[in-house]
Design a protein around this motif. Structure first.
Motif, PDB file in Angstrom:
ATOM      1  N   LEU A   1      35.869  31.655  47.621  1.00 20.48           N
ATOM      2  CA  LEU A   1      37.073  32.487  47.670  1.00 20.48           C
ATOM      3  C   LEU A   1      37.099  33.456  46.484  1.00 20.48           C
ATOM      4  O   LEU A   1      37.472  33.094  45.379  1.00 20.48           O
ATOM      5  CB  LEU A   1      38.332  31.607  47.652  1.00 20.48           C
ATOM      6  CG  LEU A   1      39.633  32.381  47.845  1.00 20.48           C
ATOM      7  CD1 LEU A   1      39.716  33.004  49.230  1.00 20.48           C
ATOM      8  CD2 LEU A   1      40.834  31.492  47.619  1.00 20.48           C
ATOM      9  N   ARG A   2      36.713  34.706  46.775  1.00 20.72           N
ATOM     10  CA  ARG A   2      36.658  35.705  45.709  1.00 20.72           C
ATOM     11  C   ARG A   2      38.020  35.906  45.054  1.00 20.72           C
ATOM     12  O   ARG A   2      38.122  36.149  43.855  1.00 20.72           O
ATOM     13  CB  ARG A   2      36.147  37.044  46.269  1.00 20.72           C
ATOM     14  CG  ARG A   2      36.151  38.142  45.238  1.00 20.72           C
ATOM     15  CD  ARG A   2      35.502  39.406  45.707  1.00 20.72           C
ATOM     16  NE  ARG A   2      35.792  40.515  44.799  1.00 20.72           N
ATOM     17  CZ  ARG A   2      35.097  40.810  43.719  1.00 20.72           C
ATOM     18  NH1 ARG A   2      34.048  40.084  43.395  1.00 20.72           N
ATOM     19  NH2 ARG A   2      35.431  41.820  42.948  1.00 20.72           N
ATOM     20  N   SER A   3      39.063  35.748  45.868  1.00 16.32           N
ATOM     21  CA  SER A   3      40.400  36.011  45.343  1.00 16.32           C
ATOM     22  C   SER A   3      40.813  35.039  44.253  1.00 16.32           C
ATOM     23  O   SER A   3      41.832  35.245  43.592  1.00 16.32           O
ATOM     24  CB  SER A   3      41.417  35.962  46.480  1.00 16.32           C
ATOM     25  OG  SER A   3      41.028  36.862  47.465  1.00 16.32           O
TER      26      SER A   3
ATOM     27  N   THR B   1      38.099  50.381  54.201  1.00 16.40           N
ATOM     28  CA  THR B   1      36.817  49.727  54.485  1.00 16.40           C
ATOM     29  C   THR B   1      37.015  48.486  55.352  1.00 16.40           C
ATOM     30  O   THR B   1      36.154  48.127  56.140  1.00 16.40           O
ATOM     31  CB  THR B   1      36.081  49.363  53.170  1.00 16.40           C
ATOM     32  OG1 THR B   1      34.936  48.584  53.493  1.00 16.40           O
ATOM     33  CG2 THR B   1      36.945  48.593  52.195  1.00 16.40           C
ATOM     34  N   ASP B   2      38.174  47.819  55.224  1.00 15.45           N
ATOM     35  CA  ASP B   2      38.408  46.605  56.008  1.00 15.45           C
ATOM     36  C   ASP B   2      38.549  46.900  57.505  1.00 15.45           C
ATOM     37  O   ASP B   2      38.500  45.974  58.315  1.00 15.45           O
ATOM     38  CB  ASP B   2      39.662  45.870  55.503  1.00 15.45           C
ATOM     39  CG  ASP B   2      39.392  45.159  54.184  1.00 15.45           C
ATOM     40  OD1 ASP B   2      38.222  45.085  53.782  1.00 15.45           O
ATOM     41  OD2 ASP B   2      40.353  44.687  53.561  1.00 15.45           O
ATOM     42  N   LEU B   3      38.741  48.175  57.879  1.00 14.06           N
ATOM     43  CA  LEU B   3      38.785  48.508  59.320  1.00 14.06           C
ATOM     44  C   LEU B   3      37.472  49.125  59.795  1.00 14.06           C
ATOM     45  O   LEU B   3      37.362  49.524  60.951  1.00 14.06           O
ATOM     46  CB  LEU B   3      39.948  49.469  59.608  1.00 14.06           C
ATOM     47  CG  LEU B   3      41.337  48.833  59.656  1.00 14.06           C
ATOM     48  CD1 LEU B   3      42.412  49.902  59.841  1.00 14.06           C
ATOM     49  CD2 LEU B   3      41.443  47.787  60.779  1.00 14.06           C
TER      50      LEU B   3
ATOM     51  N   VAL C   1      40.860  47.347  43.582  1.00 13.21           N
ATOM     52  CA  VAL C   1      42.115  46.681  43.934  1.00 13.21           C
ATOM     53  C   VAL C   1      42.312  45.452  43.038  1.00 13.21           C
ATOM     54  O   VAL C   1      43.346  45.284  42.382  1.00 13.21           O
ATOM     55  CB  VAL C   1      42.090  46.265  45.427  1.00 13.21           C
ATOM     56  CG1 VAL C   1      43.320  45.429  45.778  1.00 13.21           C
ATOM     57  CG2 VAL C   1      41.988  47.489  46.319  1.00 13.21           C
ATOM     58  N   GLY C   2      41.307  44.591  43.017  1.00  7.55           N
ATOM     59  CA  GLY C   2      41.413  43.336  42.273  1.00  7.55           C
ATOM     60  C   GLY C   2      41.599  43.575  40.779  1.00  7.55           C
ATOM     61  O   GLY C   2      42.409  42.906  40.129  1.00  7.55           O
ATOM     62  N   ALA C   3      40.853  44.545  40.219  1.00  9.21           N
ATOM     63  CA  ALA C   3      40.952  44.793  38.773  1.00  9.21           C
ATOM     64  C   ALA C   3      42.344  45.334  38.440  1.00  9.21           C
ATOM     65  O   ALA C   3      42.965  44.927  37.448  1.00  9.21           O
ATOM     66  CB  ALA C   3      39.862  45.762  38.328  1.00  9.21           C
TER      67      ALA C   3
HETATM   68  C1  UD1 Z   1      40.162  44.028  47.949  1.00 10.71           C
HETATM   69  C2  UD1 Z   1      40.520  43.370  49.266  1.00 10.71           C
HETATM   70  C3  UD1 Z   1      39.416  43.591  50.292  1.00 10.71           C
HETATM   71  C4  UD1 Z   1      39.104  45.071  50.420  1.00 10.71           C
HETATM   72  C5  UD1 Z   1      38.848  45.703  49.059  1.00 10.71           C
HETATM   73  C6  UD1 Z   1      38.692  47.204  49.118  1.00 10.71           C
HETATM   74  C7  UD1 Z   1      41.906  41.522  48.574  1.00 10.71           C
HETATM   75  C8  UD1 Z   1      42.076  40.055  48.523  1.00 10.71           C
HETATM   76  N1  UD1 Z   1      40.731  41.958  49.045  1.00 10.71           N
HETATM   77  O1  UD1 Z   1      38.975  43.373  47.486  1.00 10.71           O
HETATM   78  O2  UD1 Z   1      39.851  43.070  51.540  1.00 10.71           O
HETATM   79  O3  UD1 Z   1      37.945  45.242  51.221  1.00 10.71           O
HETATM   80  O4  UD1 Z   1      39.943  45.423  48.156  1.00 10.71           O
HETATM   81  O5  UD1 Z   1      39.808  47.784  49.699  1.00 10.71           O
HETATM   82  O6  UD1 Z   1      42.800  42.277  48.256  1.00 10.71           O
HETATM   83  N2  UD1 Z   1      33.749  46.526  42.062  1.00 10.71           N
HETATM   84  C9  UD1 Z   1      32.912  46.528  40.971  1.00 10.71           C
HETATM   85  N3  UD1 Z   1      33.326  45.874  39.842  1.00 10.71           N
HETATM   86  C10 UD1 Z   1      34.526  45.235  39.765  1.00 10.71           C
HETATM   87  C11 UD1 Z   1      35.381  45.236  40.895  1.00 10.71           C
HETATM   88  C12 UD1 Z   1      34.966  45.889  42.040  1.00 10.71           C
HETATM   89  O7  UD1 Z   1      31.827  47.106  41.010  1.00 10.71           O
HETATM   90  O8  UD1 Z   1      34.844  44.660  38.719  1.00 10.71           O
HETATM   91  C13 UD1 Z   1      33.308  47.208  43.295  1.00 10.71           C
HETATM   92  C14 UD1 Z   1      33.107  46.206  44.429  1.00 10.71           C
HETATM   93  O9  UD1 Z   1      31.830  45.645  44.376  1.00 10.71           O
HETATM   94  C15 UD1 Z   1      33.317  47.084  45.649  1.00 10.71           C
HETATM   95  C16 UD1 Z   1      34.370  48.083  45.181  1.00 10.71           C
HETATM   96  O10 UD1 Z   1      34.342  48.054  43.755  1.00 10.71           O
HETATM   97  O11 UD1 Z   1      32.125  47.758  45.967  1.00 10.71           O
HETATM   98  C17 UD1 Z   1      35.784  47.773  45.674  1.00 10.71           C
HETATM   99  O12 UD1 Z   1      36.164  46.505  45.190  1.00 10.71           O
HETATM  100  P1  UD1 Z   1      37.690  46.093  44.943  1.00 10.71           P
HETATM  101  O13 UD1 Z   1      38.572  47.259  45.171  1.00 10.71           O
HETATM  102  O14 UD1 Z   1      37.757  45.412  43.620  1.00 10.71           O
HETATM  103  O15 UD1 Z   1      37.906  45.051  46.100  1.00 10.71           O
HETATM  104  P2  UD1 Z   1      38.470  43.584  45.990  1.00 10.71           P
HETATM  105  O16 UD1 Z   1      39.645  43.565  45.069  1.00 10.71           O
HETATM  106  O17 UD1 Z   1      37.374  42.627  45.792  1.00 10.71           O
END
Ligand code: UD1
Length: 416
Positions: A89-91, A303-305, A161-163
């Motif tokens: 679970l990445r989240s 991207t999710d679609l 998104v996550g950051a």
């Molecule tokens: C979230 C969503 C996911 C969606 C994605 C992009 C959740 C739980 N998941 O994932 O469904 O597909 O946003 O809209 O909300 N990256 C880096 N370094 C980092 C962080 C990200 O290189 O520290 C890259 C990732 O590898 C990816 C891109 O940035 O290629 C987008 O990632 P991110 O926006 O962080 O997606 P998530 O938060 O993982």
């Protein structure tokens, strides 16, 4: 478990869209910052939500699913997020920010998740470092020390998104101090997270814009909250109805979250009506190819679609090109769709799709969450019996998928 689908039915009816998985997951993590009772209302039992709740429970929180709501209270007795569940679970990485905010130290394993690319966490780490968090690494573990966390300005190198969510949460309890985050992601789920935290007494401003400002508060209090509707679920059902033909009505979804998809569906020949919290779609004709489409961060095409629009292009008249700019390995479903007669060629981050008259039924295996949903849609239009295996991928983010599709008239069963 697998789905058995007898394709060929048109879809008619109405659905209420469940709460957004990508809002619920960081919101669950943010409850770490509050010991009082937090109620997240009308929770769909996505596998990711069950897993996230289980991790929280193992860390010491009291977690209860009651009457369709998720109720979380109490404090952590451990800040080591290193159990087996975090590998899948990445989240679970969303817990880093809230743990540092409240407990000032944490141990993490590198998070897992969908197999759609490298998905590093360097942007999370760089942002937290600029707030003074110290990181050390040993034996595949990440040790974070926020005892000297200071406020400041964080500039994200990419609007992850996550950051954005993690750094926002890490700053919430810096009492009396102001943190500014620039180049933020603007996804609606980030806005929902900020609203949730503010409903606990947090002071976050600007979520949904490129710059977010957080005024630190001393303490958060309990709350009760319902998350926004899931735009990816809504998009999935809209694309399903476009492909199968018919007329559906989706309630509990803000159309503003889905504008790029709505444009593409209209250009493909669908009739769509938009209301404040409802979308209707009708289609009784052959779909036209969309030409070229590129995924990007919100408000661009999500991207999710991408896998869902890809499967739609396989039966649309003409040739289309999809450019995946967000994740590097998000075309795994192509090999499975080829078994069903789809004509797709992939070169690096581009997929070229030549529309065929019809897909044929086959036995296919889900490669990931959204790719799995795309295979179900392919099965819905392929006349005959399609078997979609390894549906746990789908159940990470779709609850009662088969039941909902059946209520619209599809012939789909979940079997052992
Ligand atoms: C979230 C969503 C996911 C969606 C994605 C992009 C959740 C739980 N998941 O994932 O469904 O597909 O946003 O809209 O909300 N990256 C880096 N370094 C980092 C962080 C990200 O290189 O520290 C890259 C990732 O590898 C990816 C891109 O940035 O290629 C987008 O990632 P991110 O926006 O962080 O997606 P998530 O938060 O993982």
């Amino acid at each position: 478990m697998k789905y058995l689908i007898n394709g060929g039915n048109k879809l008619f009816g109405r659905l209420e869209v469940d709460s957004a998985k990508n809002a619920i997951l960081p919101i669950i993590a943010s409850t770490i910052m509050c010991d009082e009772e937090c109620v997240i209302k009308e929770i769909p039992m996505y596998l990711d939500v069950i897993e996230m709740s289980a991790i929280l429970e193992k860390l010491g929180k009291k977690v209860e699913f009651r009457d369709g709501n998720l109720i979380i209270s109490g404090s952590l007795n451990s800040t080591s997020v290193i159990m087996a569940e975090t590998k899948t679970l990445r989240s679970s990485i969303f817990m880093l920010g809230p743990i540092l905010a409240k407990y000032r130290k944490a141990i993490f394993t590198s998070p897992g998740g969908c197999d759609i690319g490298k998905r590093p966490i360097d942007i999370h780490i760089a942002g937290l470092k600029s707030l003074g968090v110290k990181f050390t690494y040993a034996n595949d573990l990440i040790y974070a020390d926020a005892s000297k966390m200071q406020v400041g300005e964080v500039e994200l190198s990419f609007p992850s998104v996550g950051a954005t969510e993690n750094i926002m949460m890490a700053s919430v309890l810096n009492d009396g101090e102001i943190t500014v985050i620039r180049n933020c992601a603007r996804e609606p789920e980030i806005v929902d997270l900020a609203k949730f935290i503010n409903s606990m007494g947090g002071k976050i401003f600007g979520a949904g814009y490129e710059t977010i400002v957080i005024y630190g508060v001393k303490k958060l209090h309990g709350t009760s909250f319902r998350c926004i509707g899931d735009r990816i679920l809504a998009g999935t059902y809209l694309i399903a109805a476009a492909m199968c033909g018919g007329r559906i009505e989706l309630e509990g979804i803000d159309p503003n979250f889905l504008l790029p998809l709505i444009v593409f569906l209209r250009n493909s020949g669908c009739n769509i009506d938009l209301f404040s919290d409802k979308i209707t779609l009708e289609n009784f004709s052959k779909l036209k190819s969309i030409g070229k489409i590129e995924t990007s961060t919100f408000p661009g095409f999500p991207t999710d679609l991408q896998s869902l629009i890809l499967v739609m292009q396989t039966i649309s008249k003409g040739t289309s090109i999809i450019h995946e700019t967000v994740f590097e390995a998000r075309f795994k479903v192509v090999a499975e769709l080829a078994k069903m007669g789809a004509k797709i060629s992939v070169s690096e981050r581009y997929a070229t799709i030549i529309g065929v008259n019809k897909l044929k039924p086959s036995n296919v295996v889900c490669p990931d969450l959204r790719g799995g949903a795309a295979l179900v849609l392919a099965g819905l239009v392929a006349k005959g019996t399609t078997e979609v295996d390894e549906i746990f991928h789908i159940e990470r983010g779709y609850y009662n998928f088969d039941k909902n599709l059946r209520s619209l008239g599809a012939n789909i069963e979940k079997v052992e």
